[in-house]
Design a protein around this motif. Structure first.
Motif, PDB file in Angstrom:
ATOM      1  N   PRO A  11      31.809  -3.306  30.620  1.00  0.00           N
ATOM      2  CA  PRO A  11      31.226  -2.311  29.700  1.00  0.00           C
ATOM      3  C   PRO A  11      29.787  -2.641  29.298  1.00  0.00           C
ATOM      4  CG  PRO A  11      33.481  -2.782  29.045  1.00  0.00           C
ATOM      5  CD  PRO A  11      33.117  -3.779  30.124  1.00  0.00           C
ATOM      6  N   PHE A  12      29.494  -3.930  29.097  1.00  0.00           N
ATOM      7  CA  PHE A  12      28.117  -4.318  28.762  1.00  0.00           C
ATOM      8  C   PHE A  12      27.176  -3.967  29.907  1.00  0.00           C
ATOM      9  CE2 PHE A  12      24.711  -7.507  29.179  1.00  0.00           C
ATOM     10  CZ  PHE A  12      23.989  -7.208  28.031  1.00  0.00           C
ATOM     11  N   PHE A  13      27.584  -4.296  31.145  1.00  0.00           N
ATOM     12  CA  PHE A  13      26.735  -3.985  32.294  1.00  0.00           C
ATOM     13  C   PHE A  13      26.624  -2.481  32.510  1.00  0.00           C
ATOM     14  CE2 PHE A  13      28.013  -8.380  33.818  1.00  0.00           C
ATOM     15  CZ  PHE A  13      26.827  -8.967  33.386  1.00  0.00           C
ATOM     16  N   MET A  14      27.681  -1.732  32.199  1.00  0.00           N
ATOM     17  CA  MET A  14      27.595  -0.267  32.287  1.00  0.00           C
ATOM     18  C   MET A  14      26.545   0.247  31.310  1.00  0.00           C
ATOM     19  SD  MET A  14      31.482   1.043  32.751  1.00  0.00           S
ATOM     20  CE  MET A  14      32.173   1.219  34.391  1.00  0.00           C
ATOM     21  N   LEU A  15      26.516  -0.321  30.127  1.00  0.00           N
ATOM     22  CA  LEU A  15      25.517   0.069  29.130  1.00  0.00           C
ATOM     23  C   LEU A  15      24.109  -0.251  29.613  1.00  0.00           C
ATOM     24  CD1 LEU A  15      24.775   1.056  26.251  1.00  0.00           C
ATOM     25  CD2 LEU A  15      24.999  -1.335  25.531  1.00  0.00           C
ATOM     26  N   THR A  16      23.901  -1.475  30.096  1.00  0.00           N
ATOM     27  CA  THR A  16      22.551  -1.874  30.495  1.00  0.00           C
ATOM     28  C   THR A  16      22.085  -1.136  31.753  1.00  0.00           C
ATOM     29  OG1 THR A  16      23.364  -3.810  31.718  1.00  0.00           O
ATOM     30  CG2 THR A  16      22.738  -4.155  29.412  1.00  0.00           C
ATOM     31  N   VAL A  17      22.978  -0.994  32.728  1.00  0.00           N
ATOM     32  CA  VAL A  17      22.609  -0.253  33.943  1.00  0.00           C
ATOM     33  C   VAL A  17      22.369   1.208  33.585  1.00  0.00           C
ATOM     34  CG1 VAL A  17      23.440   0.567  36.192  1.00  0.00           C
ATOM     35  CG2 VAL A  17      23.736  -1.831  35.544  1.00  0.00           C
ATOM     36  N   ASN A  47      10.239  -4.543  41.658  1.00  0.00           N
ATOM     37  CA  ASN A  47      10.719  -5.910  41.865  1.00  0.00           C
ATOM     38  C   ASN A  47       9.630  -6.922  41.528  1.00  0.00           C
ATOM     39  OD1 ASN A  47      12.968  -7.566  42.762  1.00  0.00           O
ATOM     40  ND2 ASN A  47      11.649  -8.131  44.487  1.00  0.00           N
ATOM     41  N   THR A  48       8.408  -6.639  41.937  1.00  0.00           N
ATOM     42  CA  THR A  48       7.279  -7.516  41.639  1.00  0.00           C
ATOM     43  C   THR A  48       7.079  -7.641  40.127  1.00  0.00           C
ATOM     44  OG1 THR A  48       6.203  -6.930  43.716  1.00  0.00           O
ATOM     45  CG2 THR A  48       4.792  -7.857  41.997  1.00  0.00           C
ATOM     46  N   LEU A  49       7.336  -6.557  39.416  1.00  0.00           N
ATOM     47  CA  LEU A  49       7.203  -6.555  37.955  1.00  0.00           C
ATOM     48  C   LEU A  49       8.452  -7.088  37.260  1.00  0.00           C
ATOM     49  CD1 LEU A  49       5.459  -3.078  37.539  1.00  0.00           C
ATOM     50  CD2 LEU A  49       4.387  -5.357  37.451  1.00  0.00           C
ATOM     51  N   GLY A  50       9.468  -7.477  38.043  1.00  0.00           N
ATOM     52  CA  GLY A  50      10.701  -8.024  37.469  1.00  0.00           C
ATOM     53  C   GLY A  50      11.628  -6.975  36.891  1.00  0.00           C
ATOM     54  N   LEU A  51      11.513  -5.734  37.363  1.00  0.00           N
ATOM     55  CA  LEU A  51      12.315  -4.648  36.799  1.00  0.00           C
ATOM     56  C   LEU A  51      13.440  -4.150  37.703  1.00  0.00           C
ATOM     57  CD1 LEU A  51       9.354  -2.505  35.424  1.00  0.00           C
ATOM     58  CD2 LEU A  51      10.878  -3.972  34.105  1.00  0.00           C
ATOM     59  N   ALA A  52      13.463  -4.553  38.967  1.00  0.00           N
ATOM     60  CA  ALA A  52      14.362  -3.924  39.944  1.00  0.00           C
ATOM     61  C   ALA A  52      15.761  -4.504  40.008  1.00  0.00           C
ATOM     62  CB  ALA A  52      13.732  -3.979  41.336  1.00  0.00           C
ATOM     63  N   ASN A  53      15.955  -5.751  39.654  1.00  0.00           N
ATOM     64  CA  ASN A  53      17.250  -6.373  39.891  1.00  0.00           C
ATOM     65  C   ASN A  53      17.779  -7.147  38.682  1.00  0.00           C
ATOM     66  OD1 ASN A  53      17.424  -5.540  42.674  1.00  0.00           O
ATOM     67  ND2 ASN A  53      15.814  -7.015  43.095  1.00  0.00           N
ATOM     68  N   GLN A  54      17.473  -6.694  37.517  1.00  0.00           N
ATOM     69  CA  GLN A  54      17.952  -7.351  36.297  1.00  0.00           C
ATOM     70  C   GLN A  54      19.105  -6.529  35.701  1.00  0.00           C
ATOM     71  OE1 GLN A  54      16.630 -10.325  35.731  1.00  0.00           O
ATOM     72  NE2 GLN A  54      15.291  -9.940  37.470  1.00  0.00           N
ATOM     73  N   GLN A  60      17.967  -2.383  34.924  1.00  0.00           N
ATOM     74  CA  GLN A  60      17.165  -2.168  36.128  1.00  0.00           C
ATOM     75  C   GLN A  60      16.386  -0.879  35.982  1.00  0.00           C
ATOM     76  OE1 GLN A  60      19.725  -2.131  39.548  1.00  0.00           O
ATOM     77  NE2 GLN A  60      20.702  -4.043  38.996  1.00  0.00           N
ATOM     78  N   VAL A  61      15.080  -1.001  35.959  1.00  0.00           N
ATOM     79  CA  VAL A  61      14.231   0.187  35.940  1.00  0.00           C
ATOM     80  C   VAL A  61      13.511   0.219  37.282  1.00  0.00           C
ATOM     81  CG1 VAL A  61      12.395   1.442  34.761  1.00  0.00           C
ATOM     82  CG2 VAL A  61      13.979   0.023  33.437  1.00  0.00           C
TER      83      VAL A  61
END
Length: 179
Positions: free
Chosen positions: A143-149, A27-34, A37-38
């Motif tokens: 579908p786009f969010f399924m791809l990104t998630v 989250n601090t690195l900006g990766l947890a809630n975009q 999400q990594v």
């Protein structure tokens, strides 16, 4: 309370704590809630391969991480359910598949190992896009969010998770003592 119960609760609590810490780092690195999400913590969804204590540990850890990183209440509920379903699926693949009378249909241990990260990837890829769309009102299609998630989950659960699995597998008897 017997020693096995204490060990189970301790392992679950440690897994929950590590999940929270790793989520906060991402989250601090900006990766947890975009959109992609990594969450490094999602690599821990491989732990039910080793211990059933990981199931409540991951679920509680996800709830705490989502609350403490400022997620909306419905995200906390449904995101944590996705993590729980993924953990249950991983445990089932590793321990629940019973050998049938026809061994030709029974997956080998190697196949079960490589299938272990699939349930959390699927659970999150199916559930989280609806949260992004309807809880947060993000622009884009399901579908786009399924791809990104899905991309983020493959990175977290499959790539990082399998690295973790193979690293822990060498010391599993010492780390997951009593399982």
């Amino acid at each position: 309370m017997n020693n096995k119960s204490v060990l189970f609760i301790t392992q679950a609590a440690v897994i929950a704590a590590i999940y929270v810490v790793l989520t906060h780092i991402a989250n601090t690195l900006g990766l947890a809630n975009q959109a992609i999400q990594v969450r490094f913590s999602e690599a821990l969804t491989i732990l039910p391969y080793f211990t059933p204590a990981a199931i409540p540990g991951l679920f509680v850890g996800c709830i705490i991480a989502n609350i403490t990183t400022g997620c909306m209440p419905l995200d906390t509920v449904f995101g944590s359910i996705a993590t729980l379903l993924g953990a249950l699926g991983t445990y089932y693949i590793a321990h629940g598949l019973k050998k049938p009378t026809d061994p030709g249909f029974y997956p080998s241990n190697k196949v079960k190992t490589w299938l272990s990260p699939v349930p959390p990837i699927l659970a999150n890829t199916i559930i989280v896009p609806f949260v992004i769309k309807y809880v947060y009102g993000s622009e884009g299609t399901i579908p786009f969010f399924m791809l990104t998630v899905g991309i983020g989950e493959i990175i977290s659960c499959f790539v990082l998770g399998m690295i973790l699995l193979f690293a822990l597998n060498k010391r599993k008897d010492a780390i997951f003592y009593g399982q």
